[in-house]
Write a protein that holds these residues in place. Structure first.
Motif, PDB file in Angstrom:
ATOM      1  N   SER A 203       0.818  -1.201   0.000  1.00 15.00           N
ATOM      2  CA  SER A 203       0.000   0.000   0.000  1.00 15.00           C
ATOM      3  C   SER A 203       0.858   1.259   0.000  1.00 15.00           C
ATOM      4  O   SER A 203       1.909   1.326   0.636  1.00 15.00           O
ATOM      5  N   LYS A 204       0.387   2.264  -0.753  1.00 13.25           N
ATOM      6  CA  LYS A 204       1.044   3.570  -0.714  1.00 13.25           C
ATOM      7  C   LYS A 204       0.917   4.193   0.663  1.00 13.25           C
ATOM      8  O   LYS A 204       1.821   4.873   1.135  1.00 13.25           O
ATOM      9  N   THR A 221      -2.767  13.418   5.024  1.00 10.64           N
ATOM     10  CA  THR A 221      -2.508  12.045   4.584  1.00 10.64           C
ATOM     11  C   THR A 221      -3.095  11.795   3.202  1.00 10.64           C
ATOM     12  O   THR A 221      -2.461  11.190   2.333  1.00 10.64           O
ATOM     13  N   THR A 222      -4.312  12.274   2.986  1.00  9.14           N
ATOM     14  CA  THR A 222      -4.958  12.109   1.688  1.00  9.14           C
ATOM     15  C   THR A 222      -4.189  12.820   0.593  1.00  9.14           C
ATOM     16  O   THR A 222      -3.977  12.277  -0.507  1.00  9.14           O
ATOM     17  N   ASN A 223      -3.738  14.041   0.876  1.00 13.71           N
ATOM     18  CA  ASN A 223      -2.997  14.805  -0.122  1.00 13.71           C
ATOM     19  C   ASN A 223      -1.658  14.143  -0.461  1.00 13.71           C
ATOM     20  O   ASN A 223      -1.254  14.083  -1.635  1.00 13.71           O
ATOM     21  N   LEU A 224      -0.962  13.638   0.547  1.00 14.66           N
ATOM     22  CA  LEU A 224       0.303  12.949   0.302  1.00 14.66           C
ATOM     23  C   LEU A 224       0.092  11.668  -0.492  1.00 14.66           C
ATOM     24  O   LEU A 224       0.913  11.302  -1.339  1.00 14.66           O
ATOM     25  N   ALA A 225      -1.011  10.978  -0.222  1.00 13.77           N
ATOM     26  CA  ALA A 225      -1.314   9.755  -0.973  1.00 13.77           C
ATOM     27  C   ALA A 225      -1.578  10.075  -2.441  1.00 13.77           C
ATOM     28  O   ALA A 225      -1.122   9.360  -3.340  1.00 13.77           O
ATOM     29  N   ILE A 226      -2.298  11.154  -2.704  1.00  9.42           N
ATOM     30  CA  ILE A 226      -2.574  11.554  -4.090  1.00  9.42           C
ATOM     31  C   ILE A 226      -1.280  11.912  -4.807  1.00  9.42           C
ATOM     32  O   ILE A 226      -1.058  11.543  -5.964  1.00  9.42           O
ATOM     33  N   SER A 228       1.691  10.796  -4.135  1.00 12.17           N
ATOM     34  CA  SER A 228       2.472   9.578  -4.360  1.00 12.17           C
ATOM     35  C   SER A 228       1.899   8.743  -5.490  1.00 12.17           C
ATOM     36  O   SER A 228       2.643   8.189  -6.304  1.00 12.17           O
ATOM     37  N   ILE A 229       0.587   8.643  -5.567  1.00  9.49           N
ATOM     38  CA  ILE A 229      -0.049   7.848  -6.617  1.00  9.49           C
ATOM     39  C   ILE A 229       0.109   8.515  -7.973  1.00  9.49           C
ATOM     40  O   ILE A 229       0.449   7.874  -8.975  1.00  9.49           O
ATOM     41  N   GLU A 230      -0.101   9.823  -8.028  1.00  2.00           N
ATOM     42  CA  GLU A 230       0.000  10.565  -9.293  1.00  2.00           C
ATOM     43  C   GLU A 230       1.385  11.177  -9.439  1.00  2.00           C
ATOM     44  O   GLU A 230       1.531  12.351  -9.785  1.00  2.00           O
ATOM     45  N   HIS A 231       2.403  10.363  -9.198  1.00  2.00           N
ATOM     46  CA  HIS A 231       3.777  10.890  -9.220  1.00  2.00           C
ATOM     47  C   HIS A 231       4.199  11.349 -10.614  1.00  2.00           C
ATOM     48  O   HIS A 231       5.068  12.210 -10.757  1.00  2.00           O
TER      49      HIS A 231
END
Length: 256
Positions: A203-204, A221-226, A228-231
């Motif tokens: 998991s990211k 946390t949500t912003n960092l996940a986005i 990381s996913i949309e790198h």
């Protein structure tokens, strides 16, 4: 994807792992020896320091040495535990898939329902109605779903996938004609059939929110996940402009 394929996918991984647990070590050992010979490495198990089992106070028996056979230690301490954990994880993961297959399996063969047994199809429709029913609220009607599938099987091409059938219903605006089929297919195609355990390992979120960042708020946390996913999108941004904008927003200079 056919009904038989879904059913076999539940049984196949566990069967393969069980067979590999019985005879897999010797096969892996032979293959490892062959690779070692190709790259000129001596095939051997590294020996470990001999250790004694801890003796408790007033223990009268002689000290018991741990097994000195490195190959046996490798099999008992590493090879078999890893396979056992894999078998248990496979069983847990496919239990939900098996439950999903019991109720939605007949819809995977929606393109071949013209040859299906009518009694079995009617029972499957009623079972699906019961599964989706909460109290007196029903998402579908089993009898109406059966009638719609019978009419639909006469006009769709043989072997048509469930996704293609749903696309045709929505594109041709015939959802009012086949409402139960449309609802059942939408639920089947969007229902997440999985377990979170295996996905959490890759998991990211696990990479982002580690033990050093346990106080991160939900929004951050949500912003960092986005990010990381949309790198790929982030790599194309000019970070200097982003930092400058952030600095202007957080500026605490006092104007005199």
């Amino acid at each position: 994807m056919s009904y038989e394929f879904v059913l076999s996918s539940v049984i196949w991984p566990e069967t393969v792992l069980n067979k590999y647990r019985e005879n897999g070590f010797n096969e892996a050992k032979e293959e490892a020896i062959h690779i070692c010979k190709q790259i000129d490495i001596k095939p051997e198990f590294k020996s470990k320091r001999k250790s004694l089992k801890k003796r408790m106070f007033s223990y009268e028996s002689s000290p018991i040495l741990c097994s000195t056979n490195e190959e046996e230690c490798f099999v008992n301490d590493f090879f078999l535990p890893i396979l056992d954990q894999g078998i248990v994880s496979i069983n847990q993961r496919f239990t939900q898939l098996d439950h999903f297959n019991n109720y939605f399996g007949f819809l995977f063969d929606i393109g071949n329902l013209s040859t299906a047994d009518s009694d079995i199809l009617l029972k499957s429709c009623h079972d699906l109605q019961i599964m989706l029913q909460i109290g007196e609220n029903m998402d579908i009607s089993g009898a109406e779903l059966y009638d719609e599938l019978c009419f639909l099987s006469e006009i769709i091409d043989k072997g048509t996938s469930p996704l293609r059938v749903l696309q045709k219903i929505l594109c041709n605006s015939v959802g009012d004609v086949y409402p139960n089929v449309a609802i059942a297919l939408r639920i089947m195609l969007t229902l997440p059939v999985t377990t979170a355990t295996a996905e959490r390992s890759f998991s990211k979120l696990k990479l982002i929110k580690n033990y050093l960042r346990t106080t991160l708020s939900q929004e951050k946390t949500t912003n960092l996940a986005i990010i990381s996913i949309e790198h790929e999108i982030v790599d194309g941004l000019n970070l200097d402009d982003v930092i400058g904008t952030f600095a202007d927003l957080k500026s605490r200079k006092v104007n005199f």
